[in-house]
Design an enzyme around this catalytic site. Structure first.
Site, PDB file in Angstrom:
ATOM      1  N   ARG A 104       0.840  -1.238  -0.038  1.00 39.54           N
ATOM      2  CA  ARG A 104       0.221   0.107  -0.005  1.00 39.54           C
ATOM      3  C   ARG A 104       0.879   1.419  -0.096  1.00 39.54           C
ATOM      4  O   ARG A 104       1.945   1.273   0.687  1.00 39.54           O
ATOM      5  CB  ARG A 104      -0.935  -0.075   1.349  1.00 39.54           C
ATOM      6  CG  ARG A 104      -1.932  -1.212   1.055  1.00 39.54           C
ATOM      7  CD  ARG A 104      -3.116  -0.987   2.166  1.00 39.54           C
ATOM      8  NE  ARG A 104      -3.710   0.193   2.449  1.00 39.54           N
ATOM      9  CZ  ARG A 104      -3.974   0.978   3.287  1.00 39.54           C
ATOM     10  NH1 ARG A 104      -3.412   0.447   4.451  1.00 39.54           N
ATOM     11  NH2 ARG A 104      -4.913   1.839   3.170  1.00 39.54           N
ATOM     12  N   LEU A 107       1.915   2.873   3.373  1.00 32.88           N
ATOM     13  CA  LEU A 107       3.089   2.172   3.988  1.00 32.88           C
ATOM     14  C   LEU A 107       4.715   2.326   3.364  1.00 32.88           C
ATOM     15  O   LEU A 107       5.606   2.455   3.851  1.00 32.88           O
ATOM     16  CB  LEU A 107       2.976   0.648   4.208  1.00 32.88           C
ATOM     17  CG  LEU A 107       1.864   0.262   5.194  1.00 32.88           C
ATOM     18  CD1 LEU A 107       1.494  -1.100   5.138  1.00 32.88           C
ATOM     19  CD2 LEU A 107       2.416   0.392   6.658  1.00 32.88           C
ATOM     20  N   GLY A 108       4.558   2.223   1.900  1.00 27.16           N
ATOM     21  CA  GLY A 108       5.577   2.703   1.059  1.00 27.16           C
ATOM     22  C   GLY A 108       6.175   4.000   1.498  1.00 27.16           C
ATOM     23  O   GLY A 108       7.528   3.956   1.303  1.00 27.16           O
ATOM     24  N   ARG A 109       5.444   4.870   1.894  1.00 26.89           N
ATOM     25  CA  ARG A 109       5.655   6.274   2.168  1.00 26.89           C
ATOM     26  C   ARG A 109       6.593   6.222   3.445  1.00 26.89           C
ATOM     27  O   ARG A 109       7.144   7.337   3.972  1.00 26.89           O
ATOM     28  CB  ARG A 109       4.667   7.252   2.291  1.00 26.89           C
ATOM     29  CG  ARG A 109       4.115   7.417   0.748  1.00 26.89           C
ATOM     30  CD  ARG A 109       2.978   8.157   0.701  1.00 26.89           C
ATOM     31  NE  ARG A 109       2.028   7.892  -0.612  1.00 26.89           N
ATOM     32  CZ  ARG A 109       1.575   8.761  -1.435  1.00 26.89           C
ATOM     33  NH1 ARG A 109       1.788  10.179  -1.110  1.00 26.89           N
ATOM     34  NH2 ARG A 109       0.948   8.396  -2.645  1.00 26.89           N
ATOM     35  N   ASP A 122       0.184 -17.354  -9.312  1.00 26.28           N
ATOM     36  CA  ASP A 122      -0.001 -18.121 -10.282  1.00 26.28           C
ATOM     37  C   ASP A 122      -1.808 -18.517 -10.396  1.00 26.28           C
ATOM     38  O   ASP A 122      -2.130 -18.734  -9.211  1.00 26.28           O
ATOM     39  CB  ASP A 122       0.607 -19.310 -10.350  1.00 26.28           C
ATOM     40  CG  ASP A 122       1.747 -19.301 -10.993  1.00 26.28           C
ATOM     41  OD1 ASP A 122       1.963 -18.468 -12.340  1.00 26.28           O
ATOM     42  OD2 ASP A 122       2.969 -19.659 -10.490  1.00 26.28           O
ATOM     43  N   LEU A 131       4.372 -12.469   2.960  1.00 21.88           N
ATOM     44  CA  LEU A 131       4.958 -11.118   2.736  1.00 21.88           C
ATOM     45  C   LEU A 131       6.400 -11.262   2.989  1.00 21.88           C
ATOM     46  O   LEU A 131       6.775 -11.623   3.997  1.00 21.88           O
ATOM     47  CB  LEU A 131       4.116 -10.174   3.385  1.00 21.88           C
ATOM     48  CG  LEU A 131       2.614 -10.351   3.289  1.00 21.88           C
ATOM     49  CD1 LEU A 131       1.780  -9.254   4.407  1.00 21.88           C
ATOM     50  CD2 LEU A 131       2.381  -9.728   1.990  1.00 21.88           C
ATOM     51  N   GLU A 132       6.905 -10.400   2.113  1.00 18.29           N
ATOM     52  CA  GLU A 132       8.564 -10.444   2.377  1.00 18.29           C
ATOM     53  C   GLU A 132       8.697  -8.942   2.771  1.00 18.29           C
ATOM     54  O   GLU A 132       9.124  -8.275   2.059  1.00 18.29           O
ATOM     55  CB  GLU A 132       9.287 -10.704   0.906  1.00 18.29           C
ATOM     56  CG  GLU A 132       9.108 -12.077   0.377  1.00 18.29           C
ATOM     57  CD  GLU A 132       9.019 -12.095  -1.124  1.00 18.29           C
ATOM     58  OE1 GLU A 132       8.990 -11.289  -1.640  1.00 18.29           O
ATOM     59  OE2 GLU A 132       8.976 -13.283  -1.595  1.00 18.29           O
ATOM     60  N   GLN A 151      -2.165  -4.882  -1.150  1.00 22.36           N
ATOM     61  CA  GLN A 151      -3.356  -4.951  -2.055  1.00 22.36           C
ATOM     62  C   GLN A 151      -3.114  -5.812  -3.167  1.00 22.36           C
ATOM     63  O   GLN A 151      -2.058  -6.220  -3.611  1.00 22.36           O
ATOM     64  CB  GLN A 151      -3.629  -3.620  -2.738  1.00 22.36           C
ATOM     65  CG  GLN A 151      -2.607  -3.158  -3.590  1.00 22.36           C
ATOM     66  CD  GLN A 151      -3.010  -1.620  -3.887  1.00 22.36           C
ATOM     67  OE1 GLN A 151      -3.741  -1.068  -3.354  1.00 22.36           O
ATOM     68  NE2 GLN A 151      -1.774  -0.955  -4.521  1.00 22.36           N
ATOM     69  N   TYR A 165      -1.594 -23.941 -11.064  1.00 24.17           N
ATOM     70  CA  TYR A 165      -0.606 -24.026  -9.888  1.00 24.17           C
ATOM     71  C   TYR A 165      -1.107 -25.305  -9.087  1.00 24.17           C
ATOM     72  O   TYR A 165       0.085 -26.159  -8.980  1.00 24.17           O
ATOM     73  CB  TYR A 165      -0.804 -22.780  -8.997  1.00 24.17           C
ATOM     74  CG  TYR A 165       0.666 -22.936  -7.942  1.00 24.17           C
ATOM     75  CD1 TYR A 165       1.898 -22.286  -8.431  1.00 24.17           C
ATOM     76  CD2 TYR A 165       0.438 -23.075  -6.748  1.00 24.17           C
ATOM     77  CE1 TYR A 165       3.022 -22.608  -7.670  1.00 24.17           C
ATOM     78  CE2 TYR A 165       1.617 -23.188  -5.780  1.00 24.17           C
ATOM     79  CZ  TYR A 165       2.932 -22.768  -6.383  1.00 24.17           C
ATOM     80  OH  TYR A 165       3.823 -22.772  -5.473  1.00 24.17           O
TER      81      TYR A 165
END
Length: 194
Positions: A104, A107-109, A122, A131-132, A151, A165
């Site tokens: 999102r 959070l990136g900010r 896939d 999540l990494e 997202q 998959y």
């Protein structure tokens, strides 16, 4: 073609696409994506005394410890730290959709990266999304289980996947629950004929 909120709702109503649980559709379903929430389990690398990780020899699962965070308590992601987290939601994709997971913007900010490289999901995948997580800020950032962390958007294929998959040999992460460590070492396993 990217699915709109209208198409996402239709896929969900027809159970072609499953995202469970969606507790607040008004907040979580966006114009062309669905916000997923952070789970309370994290995998942290135990790297003290290690010079490096060799995926041909090391089993990454043996190098990690699990951290469980109580409801309402923060997990502090320190500068330069890398951990694996998970979504609360389980996602099940039909054979004709591919998904993309992105962080999102809010959070990136703050310097939080949600995936190092694996944002692609896939067709035919089912499981919680690992999540990494990393922090490129200069100060720790508090992450709370239950907060909207990423997202997921959906892309329609020109035709259903011939081998989705769940049918693909070597699908290492199908039906994963919780943060799941790398299984790259499996790619290097050599089976000897007897």
């Amino acid at each position: 073609m990217i699915l709109s909120d209208k198409d996402i709702k239709k896929y969900l109503e027809e159970r072609k696409l499953v995202i469970h649980p969606i507790d607040d559709p008004q907040k979580q379903i966006q114009p062309s994506s669905v916000d997923l929430r952070l789970g309370n389990s994290f995998l942290h690398f135990k790297v003290e005394g290690r010079a490096y990780i060799d995926p041909t020899k090391d089993n990454p699962q043996d190098l990690m410890e699990i951290i469980e965070i109580e409801e309402g308590k923060p997990f502090f992601l320190r500068p330069g730290e890398f951990v694996l987290g998970t979504t609360i939601e389980t996602v099940k994709l039909p054979d004709d959709l591919v998904a993309r997971v992105d962080g999102r913007s809010s959070l990136g900010r703050l310097g939080i990266i949600v995936h190092a490289t694996a944002g692609y999901v896939d067709p035919g995948f089912c499981g919680q999304i690992t999540l990494e997580l990393s922090n490129i800020n200069r100060v720790p950032v508090a992450l709370y289980p239950g907060m909207r962390i990423c997202q997921i958007s959906f892309y329609k294929l020109t035709s259903p996947a011939e081998t989705p998959y769940y049918k693909k040999a070597g699908s290492k992460y199908h039906n994963q629950k919780g943060p799941t460590a790398s299984k790259l070492n499996i790619d290097f396993c050599v089976k000897e004929d007897k």
